[in-house]
Design an enzyme around this catalytic site. Structure first.
Site, PDB file in Angstrom:
ATOM      1  N   GLU A  17       4.469  40.286  43.585  1.00 35.80           N
ATOM      2  CA  GLU A  17       4.760  39.805  42.230  1.00 35.80           C
ATOM      3  C   GLU A  17       3.465  39.376  41.544  1.00 35.80           C
ATOM      4  OE1 GLU A  17       7.970  36.951  41.832  1.00 35.80           O
ATOM      5  OE2 GLU A  17       8.911  37.698  43.652  1.00 35.80           O
ATOM      6  N   ASP A  53      16.647  42.389  28.395  1.00 40.33           N
ATOM      7  CA  ASP A  53      17.678  42.704  27.401  1.00 40.33           C
ATOM      8  C   ASP A  53      18.811  41.696  27.594  1.00 40.33           C
ATOM      9  OD1 ASP A  53      19.120  43.536  29.579  1.00 40.33           O
ATOM     10  OD2 ASP A  53      19.064  45.678  29.072  1.00 40.33           O
ATOM     11  N   GLU A  54      19.980  41.984  27.021  1.00 40.68           N
ATOM     12  CA  GLU A  54      21.018  40.951  27.052  1.00 40.68           C
ATOM     13  C   GLU A  54      21.730  40.836  28.401  1.00 40.68           C
ATOM     14  OE1 GLU A  54      23.320  41.031  23.435  1.00 40.68           O
ATOM     15  OE2 GLU A  54      21.465  41.089  22.258  1.00 40.68           O
ATOM     16  N   GLY A  55      21.484  41.765  29.303  1.00 43.25           N
ATOM     17  CA  GLY A  55      22.092  41.660  30.633  1.00 43.25           C
ATOM     18  C   GLY A  55      21.253  40.791  31.558  1.00 43.25           C
ATOM     19  N   HIS A  97      11.390  39.989  38.761  1.00 39.13           N
ATOM     20  CA  HIS A  97      12.544  39.831  39.637  1.00 39.13           C
ATOM     21  C   HIS A  97      12.175  40.304  41.041  1.00 39.13           C
ATOM     22  CE1 HIS A  97      16.727  39.436  40.700  1.00 39.13           C
ATOM     23  NE2 HIS A  97      16.642  40.598  41.322  1.00 39.13           N
ATOM     24  N   GLY A 109       5.848  27.960  40.032  1.00 37.30           N
ATOM     25  CA  GLY A 109       4.888  28.516  39.081  1.00 37.30           C
ATOM     26  C   GLY A 109       3.786  29.333  39.719  1.00 37.30           C
ATOM     27  N   ARG A 138      17.072  29.964  33.784  1.00 34.94           N
ATOM     28  CA  ARG A 138      18.055  29.746  32.715  1.00 34.94           C
ATOM     29  C   ARG A 138      18.374  31.086  32.099  1.00 34.94           C
ATOM     30  NH1 ARG A 138      19.669  25.417  29.998  1.00 34.94           N
ATOM     31  NH2 ARG A 138      20.008  26.424  28.021  1.00 34.94           N
ATOM     32  N   ASP A 170      18.854  40.867  34.467  1.00 32.68           N
ATOM     33  CA  ASP A 170      17.937  41.726  35.242  1.00 32.68           C
ATOM     34  C   ASP A 170      18.228  43.210  35.027  1.00 32.68           C
ATOM     35  OD1 ASP A 170      16.837  39.348  36.341  1.00 32.68           O
ATOM     36  OD2 ASP A 170      18.392  39.294  37.856  1.00 32.68           O
ATOM     37  N   ARG A 209      23.314  26.683  24.550  1.00 36.56           N
ATOM     38  CA  ARG A 209      22.181  27.557  24.899  1.00 36.56           C
ATOM     39  C   ARG A 209      21.469  28.037  23.627  1.00 36.56           C
ATOM     40  NH1 ARG A 209      22.019  28.880  30.149  1.00 36.56           N
ATOM     41  NH2 ARG A 209      23.955  28.750  31.285  1.00 36.56           N
TER      42      ARG A 209
HETATM   43  C1  GRF Z   1       9.933  34.568  41.905  1.00 40.54           C
HETATM   44  O1  GRF Z   1      10.402  35.087  43.113  1.00 40.54           O
HETATM   45  C2  GRF Z   1      10.459  35.388  40.756  1.00 40.54           C
HETATM   46  O2  GRF Z   1      10.622  36.724  41.077  1.00 40.54           O
HETATM   47  C3  GRF Z   1      11.786  34.757  40.510  1.00 40.54           C
HETATM   48  O3  GRF Z   1      11.583  33.390  40.712  1.00 40.54           O
HETATM   49  C4  GRF Z   1      10.483  33.197  41.591  1.00 40.54           C
HETATM   50  C5  GRF Z   1       9.499  32.325  40.885  1.00 40.54           C
HETATM   51  O4  GRF Z   1       8.446  31.908  41.723  1.00 40.54           O
HETATM   52  N1  GRF Z   1      12.286  35.131  39.203  1.00 40.54           N
HETATM   53  P1  GRF Z   1       7.231  31.099  41.099  1.00 40.54           P
HETATM   54  O5  GRF Z   1       7.791  29.884  40.381  1.00 40.54           O
HETATM   55  O6  GRF Z   1       6.488  32.009  40.172  1.00 40.54           O
HETATM   56  O7  GRF Z   1       6.397  30.690  42.282  1.00 40.54           O
END
Ligand code: GRF
Length: 217
Positions: free
Chosen positions: A174, A141-143, A109, A12, A91, A145, A65
């Site tokens: 990020e 979207d549905e794909g 991502h 998180g 998920r 990433d 799901r």
């Molecule tokens: C990050 O690298 C994010 O890009 C990926 O999962 C990781 C999550 O990290 N989808 P955190 O739980 O926010 O520390």
């Protein structure tokens, strides 16, 4: 004030960056609820420490799901969520969630999409010998990433990088990109032009021209 629903499964740290940006009023948004599918995940503690409702929605108790996502939608609606932020939510989500929040589900991502979708993005960048990688916030979207790109940041791949050192360099970016992308939505600046995101000029600017998403340096 835009109300966010953040979905997480693990540490998180992106959730924390979003909570901090909201608390500092760096973005005109608030986290209305955090949903986690893994008991004991640090993301739940982070939400509780910030005084934000934290809900454990374990997937084991749902037959499909779709059934899981239907409960998720009900929960997000109860908390009057406007924008759903996947932050390390491990998920696959279904059209049940996507149709309830059309173009209002974001994901982060750890690569410069469309390179290296799916798991182990840092490993894939190293294996490919890439000199540059980064992170992407995109509309889901549905794909997997594949959705429209909102914000990206690039980082160098250094000689001697391991999967861990590269992933850590990307993760630091990020934490800048996710609040930035959320701010763009909260300010009503995001517009879709086919599969491309265009940004309106900030409110108050009479031109309200369209521009391309930003690439931080
Ligand atoms: C990050 O690298 C994010 O890009 C990926 O999962 C990781 C999550 O990290 N989808 P955190 O739980 O926010 O520390």
């Amino acid at each position: 004030m835009m109300r966010l629903g953040v979905l997480a499964s693990g540490s998180g740290s992106n959730l924390q960056a979003i909570l901090d940006a909201c608390a500092q009023k760096a973005i005109p948004a608030e986290v209305a609820v955090v949903v986690c599918n893994v008991a004991g995940a640090k993301a739940l503690q982070r939400a509780e420490s910030a005084g934000v409702p934290a809900v454990l929605l374990a997937h084991g108790q749902f037959p499909t799901r779709d059934a899981y996502d239907a409960e998720l939608v009900a929960l997000l609606r109860r908390h009057q969520v406007d924008l759903v932020c996947l932050a390390g939510f491990m998920r696959l989500i279904t059209p049940v969630l996507l149709s309830a929040f059309q173009n209002k589900v974001l994901n982060i991502h750890p690569s410069l999409l469309p390179a290296y979708p799916g798991l182990h993005a840092a490993r894939k960048a190293l294996q490919a010998g890439a000199r540059v990688s980064g992170c992407t916030v995109h509309i889901v979207d549905e794909g997997t990433d594949t959705g429209p790109i909102v914000v990206q940041a690039a980082v160098p791949v250094l000689d001697g990088d391991t999967e861990e050192t590269l992933a850590a360099r990307i993760l630091a970016q990020e934490h800048r990109c996710y609040p930035r992308a959320i701010a763009l939505f909260a300010q009503g600046r995001v517009e879709l032009d086919g599969r491309r995101v265009r940004l309106r000029a900030p409110q108050g600017d009479p031109a309200r021209t369209l521009s391309s998403p930003e690439l931080f340096d």
